[in-house]
Design a protein around this motif. Structure first.
Motif, PDB file in Angstrom:
ATOM      1  N   ARG A  63       0.848  -1.193   0.000  1.00 47.75           N
ATOM      2  CA  ARG A  63       0.000   0.000   0.000  1.00 47.75           C
ATOM      3  C   ARG A  63       0.883   1.243   0.000  1.00 47.75           C
ATOM      4  O   ARG A  63       1.848   1.349   0.759  1.00 47.75           O
ATOM      5  CB  ARG A  63      -0.925   0.019   1.217  1.00 47.75           C
ATOM      6  CG  ARG A  63      -1.990   1.119   1.145  1.00 47.75           C
ATOM      7  CD  ARG A  63      -2.882   1.093   2.374  1.00 47.75           C
ATOM      8  NE  ARG A  63      -3.698  -0.097   2.410  1.00 47.75           N
ATOM      9  CZ  ARG A  63      -4.866  -0.238   1.784  1.00 47.75           C
ATOM     10  NH1 ARG A  63      -5.327   0.770   1.023  1.00 47.75           N
ATOM     11  NH2 ARG A  63      -5.559  -1.345   1.887  1.00 47.75           N
ATOM     12  N   THR A  64       0.538   2.188  -0.877  1.00 44.50           N
ATOM     13  CA  THR A  64       1.302   3.432  -0.971  1.00 44.50           C
ATOM     14  C   THR A  64       0.973   4.345   0.207  1.00 44.50           C
ATOM     15  O   THR A  64       0.119   4.029   1.048  1.00 44.50           O
ATOM     16  CB  THR A  64       0.980   4.157  -2.283  1.00 44.50           C
ATOM     17  OG1 THR A  64      -0.413   4.523  -2.280  1.00 44.50           O
ATOM     18  CG2 THR A  64       1.251   3.248  -3.473  1.00 44.50           C
ATOM     19  N   TRP A  96       4.387  -6.174 -10.993  1.00 48.05           N
ATOM     20  CA  TRP A  96       3.366  -5.656 -10.088  1.00 48.05           C
ATOM     21  C   TRP A  96       2.098  -5.324 -10.857  1.00 48.05           C
ATOM     22  O   TRP A  96       2.101  -5.236 -12.084  1.00 48.05           O
ATOM     23  CB  TRP A  96       3.872  -4.431  -9.322  1.00 48.05           C
ATOM     24  CG  TRP A  96       4.190  -3.244 -10.203  1.00 48.05           C
ATOM     25  CD1 TRP A  96       5.328  -3.023 -10.907  1.00 48.05           C
ATOM     26  CD2 TRP A  96       3.337  -2.129 -10.462  1.00 48.05           C
ATOM     27  NE1 TRP A  96       5.252  -1.849 -11.600  1.00 48.05           N
ATOM     28  CE2 TRP A  96       4.050  -1.254 -11.335  1.00 48.05           C
ATOM     29  CE3 TRP A  96       2.057  -1.754 -10.046  1.00 48.05           C
ATOM     30  CZ2 TRP A  96       3.508  -0.059 -11.798  1.00 48.05           C
ATOM     31  CZ3 TRP A  96       1.526  -0.558 -10.494  1.00 48.05           C
ATOM     32  CH2 TRP A  96       2.249   0.270 -11.359  1.00 48.05           C
ATOM     33  N   THR A  98      -2.300  -3.717 -10.197  1.00 45.82           N
ATOM     34  CA  THR A  98      -3.253  -3.012  -9.338  1.00 45.82           C
ATOM     35  C   THR A  98      -4.333  -3.933  -8.788  1.00 45.82           C
ATOM     36  O   THR A  98      -5.120  -3.511  -7.945  1.00 45.82           O
ATOM     37  CB  THR A  98      -3.915  -1.870 -10.126  1.00 45.82           C
ATOM     38  OG1 THR A  98      -4.525  -2.400 -11.315  1.00 45.82           O
ATOM     39  CG2 THR A  98      -2.875  -0.823 -10.523  1.00 45.82           C
ATOM     40  N   THR A 114      -2.924   3.757 -11.975  1.00 46.42           N
ATOM     41  CA  THR A 114      -3.706   3.193 -10.883  1.00 46.42           C
ATOM     42  C   THR A 114      -5.186   3.282 -11.199  1.00 46.42           C
ATOM     43  O   THR A 114      -5.599   3.899 -12.192  1.00 46.42           O
ATOM     44  CB  THR A 114      -3.408   3.927  -9.571  1.00 46.42           C
ATOM     45  OG1 THR A 114      -3.881   5.275  -9.677  1.00 46.42           O
ATOM     46  CG2 THR A 114      -1.909   3.931  -9.276  1.00 46.42           C
ATOM     47  N   TYR A 128       8.965   4.048  -5.068  1.00 46.25           N
ATOM     48  CA  TYR A 128       7.900   4.384  -6.031  1.00 46.25           C
ATOM     49  C   TYR A 128       7.685   5.899  -6.062  1.00 46.25           C
ATOM     50  O   TYR A 128       8.061   6.635  -5.149  1.00 46.25           O
ATOM     51  CB  TYR A 128       6.601   3.676  -5.649  1.00 46.25           C
ATOM     52  CG  TYR A 128       5.938   4.238  -4.409  1.00 46.25           C
ATOM     53  CD1 TYR A 128       4.948   5.216  -4.496  1.00 46.25           C
ATOM     54  CD2 TYR A 128       6.327   3.822  -3.140  1.00 46.25           C
ATOM     55  CE1 TYR A 128       4.350   5.749  -3.371  1.00 46.25           C
ATOM     56  CE2 TYR A 128       5.739   4.338  -2.006  1.00 46.25           C
ATOM     57  CZ  TYR A 128       4.750   5.297  -2.123  1.00 46.25           C
ATOM     58  OH  TYR A 128       4.162   5.844  -0.997  1.00 46.25           O
ATOM     59  N   GLU A 142      -2.995   3.825  -2.099  1.00 45.73           N
ATOM     60  CA  GLU A 142      -3.382   2.940  -3.202  1.00 45.73           C
ATOM     61  C   GLU A 142      -2.909   1.514  -2.910  1.00 45.73           C
ATOM     62  O   GLU A 142      -1.792   1.285  -2.453  1.00 45.73           O
ATOM     63  CB  GLU A 142      -2.760   3.435  -4.497  1.00 45.73           C
ATOM     64  CG  GLU A 142      -3.232   2.694  -5.732  1.00 45.73           C
ATOM     65  CD  GLU A 142      -4.651   3.076  -6.137  1.00 45.73           C
ATOM     66  OE1 GLU A 142      -5.291   2.291  -6.846  1.00 45.73           O
ATOM     67  OE2 GLU A 142      -5.110   4.165  -5.738  1.00 45.73           O
ATOM     68  N   ARG A 143      -3.784   0.561  -3.191  1.00 46.72           N
ATOM     69  CA  ARG A 143      -3.461  -0.856  -2.959  1.00 46.72           C
ATOM     70  C   ARG A 143      -2.767  -1.431  -4.187  1.00 46.72           C
ATOM     71  O   ARG A 143      -3.260  -1.310  -5.311  1.00 46.72           O
ATOM     72  CB  ARG A 143      -4.742  -1.637  -2.703  1.00 46.72           C
ATOM     73  CG  ARG A 143      -4.545  -3.057  -2.245  1.00 46.72           C
ATOM     74  CD  ARG A 143      -4.173  -3.118  -0.792  1.00 46.72           C
ATOM     75  NE  ARG A 143      -4.317  -4.466  -0.269  1.00 46.72           N
ATOM     76  CZ  ARG A 143      -3.909  -4.833   0.931  1.00 46.72           C
ATOM     77  NH1 ARG A 143      -3.335  -3.955   1.735  1.00 46.72           N
ATOM     78  NH2 ARG A 143      -4.076  -6.070   1.344  1.00 46.72           N
ATOM     79  N   LEU A 144      -1.596  -2.060  -3.979  1.00 49.50           N
ATOM     80  CA  LEU A 144      -0.834  -2.668  -5.064  1.00 49.50           C
ATOM     81  C   LEU A 144      -0.506  -4.111  -4.717  1.00 49.50           C
ATOM     82  O   LEU A 144      -0.460  -4.494  -3.537  1.00 49.50           O
ATOM     83  CB  LEU A 144       0.465  -1.890  -5.309  1.00 49.50           C
ATOM     84  CG  LEU A 144       0.336  -0.404  -5.643  1.00 49.50           C
ATOM     85  CD1 LEU A 144       1.716   0.218  -5.759  1.00 49.50           C
ATOM     86  CD2 LEU A 144      -0.453  -0.203  -6.933  1.00 49.50           C
ATOM     87  N   ALA A 146       2.281  -7.311  -5.852  1.00 48.62           N
ATOM     88  CA  ALA A 146       3.557  -7.516  -6.546  1.00 48.62           C
ATOM     89  C   ALA A 146       4.058  -8.933  -6.351  1.00 48.62           C
ATOM     90  O   ALA A 146       3.714  -9.618  -5.382  1.00 48.62           O
ATOM     91  CB  ALA A 146       4.601  -6.524  -6.029  1.00 48.62           C
TER      92      ALA A 146
END
Length: 383
Positions: A63-64, A96, A98, A114, A128, A142-144, A146
């Motif tokens: 998560r960012t 990675w 989204t 995103t 990032y 933001e949820r990522l 990877a």
């Protein structure tokens, strides 16, 4: 010439190979348990213990930074940071995406978009940069998702959690001493009682001796589960249920048939001349037992002690029935492992660590007394 006495059998290689296979089969689970006890939960879930020395691929949910951490730069709103700081600082991101279904949507170093329309560049080291011409909205980042390669990692955190988790009554260290409190008396008491009974059945003549031997042999095949509830009711009726005394007596009762049978067979195989000469010299039965029989019967005593110690140490059923304490002050290691696993049973790293801590003492006892185990098992087989 093929039948010369003392010539090495042509099948000796098969015996050696069989022994080697058995040793390997016995050691592999122990080695796997030991290695897994130092691995993290993610590593155990991703690869087997035999791959512990190699890098492994794992799926990470990241998560960012939150929208309130954004700053303005050249007319853009920018959020920067590193997603691998903390738990996985040595990991290297390969791809990675989204969504969890598209883990290979972008490669490390590529710039993607995103779900909120912002552009995001994610590098292999986890750093990032996310840019947007309009302010970021929401309260969370933001949820990522990877795919990362993690180098081999070993930790002592599992042992710290197992040995010192929670308060003093909830830790494995407390359960370790509780198990010793149960195991040591439950090993010594049946040996003391069985030694006297075995000597009487082996060297003393009295009416009903053969019947008693038959009863002892018959009790060997009686499942202990049949006696749990009646014995618990008896303990509760006389006021010794749910405590150390009750579990000591329960283990003593369940272990006595095997102890008497094993010791009686060994004592019956001792030279009769020694016993008769002692009686001629005026020695009493107790003196014969204490000064002659006990020293000569040490291999059999040690053999049963190993069996009784291992059975009592690894026991869960008898402890659950006769040693229930809501405060956890008398919880043994086998029951504590169940508690550490939780209701869902998903903490495999805790299971491996707790299991290895639990088997450490039995392994020491077994290797220290294994020579007596073989001698005791062969007792009475030859004259």
């Amino acid at each position: 010439m093929d039948n010369i006495a003392g010539k090495k059998s042509a099948l000796s290689w098969a015996v050696h190979l069989s022994v080697l296979v058995l040793v390997v089969l016995w050691l592999l689970p122990t080695a796997g348990l030991f290695i897994s006890s130092f691995r993290t939960a993610d590593q155990i879930a991703a690869t087997g213990w035999w791959k512990a020395l190699f890098a492994s691929e794992q799926n990470l949910a990241l998560r960012t930074g939150a929208p309130d951490s954004a700053r303005q730069a050249g007319g853009l709103y920018v959020i920067e940071g590193n997603l691998l700081e903390g738990e996985n600082p040595d990991a290297r991101i390969a791809t990675w995406g989204t969504t969890p279904r598209q883990l290979d949507e972008f490669k490390a170093g590529e710039t993607g978009t995103t779900r909120d329309g912002a552009s995001l560049t994610l590098k292999a080291d986890g750093s990032y940069r996310m840019e947007s011409p309009s302010p970021f909205e929401g309260k969370r980042g933001e949820r990522l998702f990877a795919v990362a390669k993690l180098p081999p990692k070993f930790t002592l955190a599992n042992y710290a959690r197992v040995l010192f988790s929670g308060n003093a009554t909830d830790s494995m260290a407390k359960a370790f001493f509780n198990t010793l409190t149960v195991t040591i008396p439950a090993t010594i008491i049946p040996i003391l009682i069985a030694a006297y009974a075995a000597y009487a059945l082996a060297w003393m003549n009295f009416p009903g001796r053969a019947l008693l031997i038959a009863v002892v042999v018959a009790l060997l095949v009686v499942p202990l589960q049949l006696a749990l509830i009646p014995l618990l009711k008896l303990h509760l009726a006389i006021g010794i249920g749910k405590g150390y005394l009750g579990v000591w007596l329960a283990h003593t009762g369940f272990g006595l048939p095997m102890a008497i049978y094993l010791l009686r067979n060994y004592m019956a195989g001792l030279p009769r001349d020694i016993i008769e000469n002692a009686r001629v010299d005026g020695a009493s039965e107790f003196e014969i037992f204490r000064k002659i029989i006990l020293p000569l019967s040490f291999p059999a005593l040690a053999s049963f002690a190993i069996f009784q110690f291992l059975w009592t140490w690894n026991d869960l059923l008898v402890a659950k029935v006769f040693l229930i304490d809501a405060t956890g002050k008398t919880t043994v290691m086998t029951a504590q492992i169940v508690e550490l696993m939780g209701t869902r049973g998903g903490n495999w790293e805790i299971l491996a660590t707790a299991a290895f801590v639990s088997i450490a003492v039995p392994l020491i006892v077994f290797f220290a007394m294994q020579k007596y185990l073989v001698r005791g098992l062969l007792a009475g087989s030859v004259k």
